[in-house]
Design an enzyme around this catalytic site. Structure first.
Site, PDB file in Angstrom:
ATOM      1  N   LYS A 128      -9.581 -32.200 -13.938  1.00  0.00           N
ATOM      2  CA  LYS A 128      -9.801 -33.692 -13.284  1.00  0.00           C
ATOM      3  C   LYS A 128     -10.523 -34.550 -14.213  1.00  0.00           C
ATOM      4  CE  LYS A 128     -13.013 -35.010 -10.664  1.00  0.00           C
ATOM      5  NZ  LYS A 128     -13.991 -35.245  -9.572  1.00  0.00           N
ATOM      6  N   ASP A 186      -8.310 -35.423  -7.354  1.00  0.00           N
ATOM      7  CA  ASP A 186      -9.705 -35.157  -6.906  1.00  0.00           C
ATOM      8  C   ASP A 186      -9.360 -35.018  -5.121  1.00  0.00           C
ATOM      9  OD1 ASP A 186      -9.268 -37.569  -5.693  1.00  0.00           O
ATOM     10  OD2 ASP A 186     -10.700 -38.697  -7.159  1.00  0.00           O
TER      11      ASP A 186
END
Length: 208
Positions: A91, A109
């Site tokens: 991420k 996320d």
């Protein structure tokens, strides 16, 4: 490098507070000794000042521009960053690359995961492993491909799902998308496989 430091700061921390820290520390990311940087981060309220200072100081030894030259594609460069920069996961690496101009990567996320799962598009993972991260990114890439859009714009639209109703239309009639009136749910729109059954979303095309 400052953008990379920002992405290192945001892991398990607040993005807005990370922006304030980034602006306040400035050149200190390059210059401050680890102990001084940790002290600064702690004074500004970061949850993990010592570990983040360690990651940032360690990252100074890497030539990010050299990495970009070696690996011009976003995915391969992301893998290089994760292997070489302590503290970067998928991420965070995708976040950094998007911020420096790579639009072919998804920032997956748990906010995005929750929206996709709540709309029946994926199963919510208990743990976000590399394999599950890339599987979810592939779902998003399929959506982007069917709508002829980059992942960055698709993601910016997905976060609006809690606010806007989704509207369905065939891709072949996209010129009249803004006049379409019927609404359906996300799960009905995408059915079981969003990459096979995707139609354009009216607010993707019309910037509602």
């Amino acid at each position: 490098f400052g953008e990379l430091c920002f992405c290192l700061l945001t892991a398990n921390f607040n993005a807005e507070r990370s922006i304030r820290i980034q602006k306040e520390v400035g050149d200190g990311f390059f210059k401050l000794p680890r102990a001084k940087l940790a002290e600064k981060l702690k004074a500004m309220g970061h949850r993990f000042p010592n570990k983040r200072a360690e990651f940032i100081v360690d990252a100074r030894k890497h030539d990010i521009n050299k990495g970009k030259a070696m690996f011009p594609g976003g995915f391969v460069l992301g893998e290089w960053l994760i292997r070489n920069v302590k503290g970067l996961g998928w991420k965070e690496a995708s976040h950094f690359l998007r911020n420096v101009g790579y639009l072919d990567l998804a920032i997956v996320d748990f906010h995005i995961i929750d929206i996709l799962a709540d709309n029946g598009l994926i199963q919510r993972p208990k743990v976000l492993t590399k394999q599950r991260y890339l599987e979810i990114e592939d779902v998003l890439k399929g959506m982007a491909s069917k709508c002829s859009m980059n992942l960055t714009r698709v993601l910016s639209s997905i976060v609006r799902w809690p606010t806007f109703r989704l509207k369905l239309m065939p891709l072949s009639t996209s010129s009249s998308v803004c006049g379409l009136a019927s609404s359906i749910s996300a799960s009905a729109l995408f059915n079981a496989d969003p990459t096979d059954s995707l139609a354009c979303l009216i607010w993707l095309q019309c910037d509602l």
